[in-house]
Design a protein around this motif. Structure first.
Motif, PDB file in Angstrom:
ATOM      1  N   PHE A  84       4.344 -20.739  10.953  1.00  0.00           N
ATOM      2  CA  PHE A  84       4.788 -21.832  11.812  1.00  0.00           C
ATOM      3  C   PHE A  84       5.117 -23.096  11.012  1.00  0.00           C
ATOM      4  CE2 PHE A  84       2.128 -19.083  14.440  1.00  0.00           C
ATOM      5  CZ  PHE A  84       3.063 -18.747  15.411  1.00  0.00           C
ATOM      6  N   HIS A  85       4.789 -23.119   9.716  1.00  0.00           N
ATOM      7  CA  HIS A  85       5.063 -24.284   8.880  1.00  0.00           C
ATOM      8  C   HIS A  85       6.265 -24.075   7.963  1.00  0.00           C
ATOM      9  CE1 HIS A  85       1.448 -26.160  10.298  1.00  0.00           C
ATOM     10  NE2 HIS A  85       0.747 -25.079   9.975  1.00  0.00           N
ATOM     11  N   LEU A  86       6.953 -22.962   8.079  1.00  0.00           N
ATOM     12  CA  LEU A  86       8.082 -22.684   7.204  1.00  0.00           C
ATOM     13  C   LEU A  86       9.242 -23.652   7.423  1.00  0.00           C
ATOM     14  CD1 LEU A  86       8.247 -18.790   7.144  1.00  0.00           C
ATOM     15  CD2 LEU A  86       7.548 -20.328   5.326  1.00  0.00           C
ATOM     16  N   LEU A  87       9.426 -24.113   8.635  1.00  0.00           N
ATOM     17  CA  LEU A  87      10.550 -24.988   8.940  1.00  0.00           C
ATOM     18  C   LEU A  87      10.190 -26.466   8.939  1.00  0.00           C
ATOM     19  CD1 LEU A  87      12.264 -22.903  11.768  1.00  0.00           C
ATOM     20  CD2 LEU A  87      12.827 -22.993   9.337  1.00  0.00           C
ATOM     21  N   ASP A  88       8.975 -26.805   8.521  1.00  0.00           N
ATOM     22  CA  ASP A  88       8.588 -28.217   8.445  1.00  0.00           C
ATOM     23  C   ASP A  88       9.414 -28.926   7.383  1.00  0.00           C
ATOM     24  OD1 ASP A  88       6.716 -27.714  10.356  1.00  0.00           O
ATOM     25  OD2 ASP A  88       4.992 -27.730   8.996  1.00  0.00           O
ATOM     26  N   LYS A  89       9.720 -30.187   7.627  1.00  0.00           N
ATOM     27  CA  LYS A  89      10.477 -30.997   6.672  1.00  0.00           C
ATOM     28  C   LYS A  89       9.574 -31.356   5.498  1.00  0.00           C
ATOM     29  CE  LYS A  89      14.363 -31.679   8.929  1.00  0.00           C
ATOM     30  NZ  LYS A  89      15.675 -31.422   8.442  1.00  0.00           N
ATOM     31  N   THR A 103      -2.558 -39.920  -5.404  1.00  0.00           N
ATOM     32  CA  THR A 103      -3.046 -39.647  -4.053  1.00  0.00           C
ATOM     33  C   THR A 103      -2.263 -38.530  -3.353  1.00  0.00           C
ATOM     34  OG1 THR A 103      -1.594 -41.340  -3.128  1.00  0.00           O
ATOM     35  CG2 THR A 103      -3.822 -42.018  -3.770  1.00  0.00           C
ATOM     36  N   LEU A 104      -1.266 -37.978  -4.028  1.00  0.00           N
ATOM     37  CA  LEU A 104      -0.470 -36.915  -3.399  1.00  0.00           C
ATOM     38  C   LEU A 104      -1.268 -35.627  -3.275  1.00  0.00           C
ATOM     39  CD1 LEU A 104       3.069 -37.133  -5.045  1.00  0.00           C
ATOM     40  CD2 LEU A 104       2.479 -37.592  -2.687  1.00  0.00           C
ATOM     41  N   PRO A 105      -1.079 -34.887  -2.199  1.00  0.00           N
ATOM     42  CA  PRO A 105      -1.692 -33.546  -2.106  1.00  0.00           C
ATOM     43  C   PRO A 105      -1.083 -32.619  -3.156  1.00  0.00           C
ATOM     44  CG  PRO A 105      -0.680 -34.190  -0.018  1.00  0.00           C
ATOM     45  CD  PRO A 105      -0.394 -35.262  -0.990  1.00  0.00           C
ATOM     46  N   TYR A 106      -1.753 -31.536  -3.437  1.00  0.00           N
ATOM     47  CA  TYR A 106      -1.332 -30.627  -4.494  1.00  0.00           C
ATOM     48  C   TYR A 106       0.076 -30.084  -4.248  1.00  0.00           C
ATOM     49  CZ  TYR A 106      -1.140 -26.605  -7.571  1.00  0.00           C
ATOM     50  OH  TYR A 106      -0.738 -25.707  -8.509  1.00  0.00           O
ATOM     51  N   GLU A 107       0.381 -29.693  -3.012  1.00  0.00           N
ATOM     52  CA  GLU A 107       1.701 -29.124  -2.703  1.00  0.00           C
ATOM     53  C   GLU A 107       2.813 -30.139  -2.943  1.00  0.00           C
ATOM     54  OE1 GLU A 107       2.522 -25.961  -1.956  1.00  0.00           O
ATOM     55  OE2 GLU A 107       0.416 -25.500  -2.325  1.00  0.00           O
ATOM     56  N   ASP A 108       2.588 -31.404  -2.551  1.00  0.00           N
ATOM     57  CA  ASP A 108       3.598 -32.437  -2.765  1.00  0.00           C
ATOM     58  C   ASP A 108       3.738 -32.767  -4.257  1.00  0.00           C
ATOM     59  OD1 ASP A 108       4.126 -32.541  -0.096  1.00  0.00           O
ATOM     60  OD2 ASP A 108       2.945 -34.365   0.286  1.00  0.00           O
ATOM     61  N   LEU A 109       2.624 -32.743  -4.984  1.00  0.00           N
ATOM     62  CA  LEU A 109       2.684 -32.989  -6.420  1.00  0.00           C
ATOM     63  C   LEU A 109       3.461 -31.878  -7.129  1.00  0.00           C
ATOM     64  CD1 LEU A 109       1.750 -34.865  -8.684  1.00  0.00           C
ATOM     65  CD2 LEU A 109      -0.300 -33.444  -8.894  1.00  0.00           C
ATOM     66  N   LYS A 110       3.220 -30.668  -6.724  1.00  0.00           N
ATOM     67  CA  LYS A 110       3.937 -29.526  -7.293  1.00  0.00           C
ATOM     68  C   LYS A 110       5.443 -29.646  -6.997  1.00  0.00           C
ATOM     69  CE  LYS A 110       3.321 -25.214  -5.717  1.00  0.00           C
ATOM     70  NZ  LYS A 110       2.662 -23.950  -5.401  1.00  0.00           N
ATOM     71  N   ARG A 111       5.776 -30.068  -5.781  1.00  0.00           N
ATOM     72  CA  ARG A 111       7.176 -30.249  -5.399  1.00  0.00           C
ATOM     73  C   ARG A 111       7.806 -31.386  -6.212  1.00  0.00           C
ATOM     74  NH1 ARG A 111      11.092 -29.267  -1.843  1.00  0.00           N
ATOM     75  NH2 ARG A 111      12.252 -30.999  -0.931  1.00  0.00           N
ATOM     76  N   PHE A 112       7.063 -32.465  -6.439  1.00  0.00           N
ATOM     77  CA  PHE A 112       7.565 -33.587  -7.221  1.00  0.00           C
ATOM     78  C   PHE A 112       7.917 -33.142  -8.641  1.00  0.00           C
ATOM     79  CE2 PHE A 112       6.609 -36.952 -10.304  1.00  0.00           C
ATOM     80  CZ  PHE A 112       7.598 -37.850  -9.962  1.00  0.00           C
TER      81      PHE A 112
END
Length: 131
Positions: A84-89, A103-112
Motif C-alpha cells: 500500500f506504500h508503493l505509490l506514496d510520493k 535527522t533524516l530517516p534511513y530510507e530518505d538518507l539512502k534516497r539522498f
C-alpha cells in the motif's frame, strides 16, 4: 512506344491506358465501402457482458496460464503492508538537500545518497564530454 507516350502526355486528356503504361498506380480512397457514412456504431466500444459483481471481485487478465481462472480480489488484510506504500510520493533531491541530514530517516538518507550520486556522475560525464 516512347514517342507515343510523350505525345499522349502533351495532350490535355490523359487516358487511363497511358497512366497504366507509365507505371502509375491508382489507390482506393481508404478502403471505405460505398454508401458508408463512416464512424458510427462500429467504432463505439462494446458494452461488457460481465456483471458489476463479477468485475468487483476478480482481476481480469491476470491469469497467464492456459488453464485456471483469474485470481479473486482479497480483502486488504490479506495483502502485505508494503504494497500500500508503493505509490506514496517520495521527496525530491532538492527537498532532501534542504533538510538536516542527521535527522533524516534511513530510507530518505539512502534516497539522498542515490540521487546525489546520480547528479554528480552526470555532471562529471558532461565535463568530460566537452573536453
Amino acid at each position: 512506344m516512347p514517342l507515343h507516350y510523350l505525345r499522349s502526355l502533351r495532350s490535355p486528356s490523359v487516358t487511363k491506358q497511358v497512366l497504366d503504361v507509365g507505371g502509375w498506380r491508382n489507390f482506393s480512397a481508404g478502403g471505405k465501402k460505398k454508401g458508408s457514412k463512416g464512424g458510427g456504431a462500429a467504432d463505439a466500444p462494446k458494452e461488457s457482458t460481465l456483471s458489476k459483481e463479477v468485475k468487483s471481485t476478480t482481476v481480469f487478465g491476470a491469469n497467464i496460464l492456459k488453464e485456471g481462472s483469474d485470481p479473486k480480489i482479497l480483502p486488504d488484510s490479506e495483502y502485505p503492508d508494503w504494497l500500500f506504500h508503493l505509490l506514496d510520493k517520495r521527496p525530491a533531491l532538492s527537498e532532501l538537500r534542504r533538510k538536516d541530514l542527521k535527522t533524516l530517516p534511513y530510507e530518505d538518507l539512502k534516497r539522498f545518497v542515490k540521487l546525489d550520486n546520480r547528479v554528480r556522475i552526470k555532471e562529471n560525464n558532461s565535463l568530460k564530454a566537452k573536453n
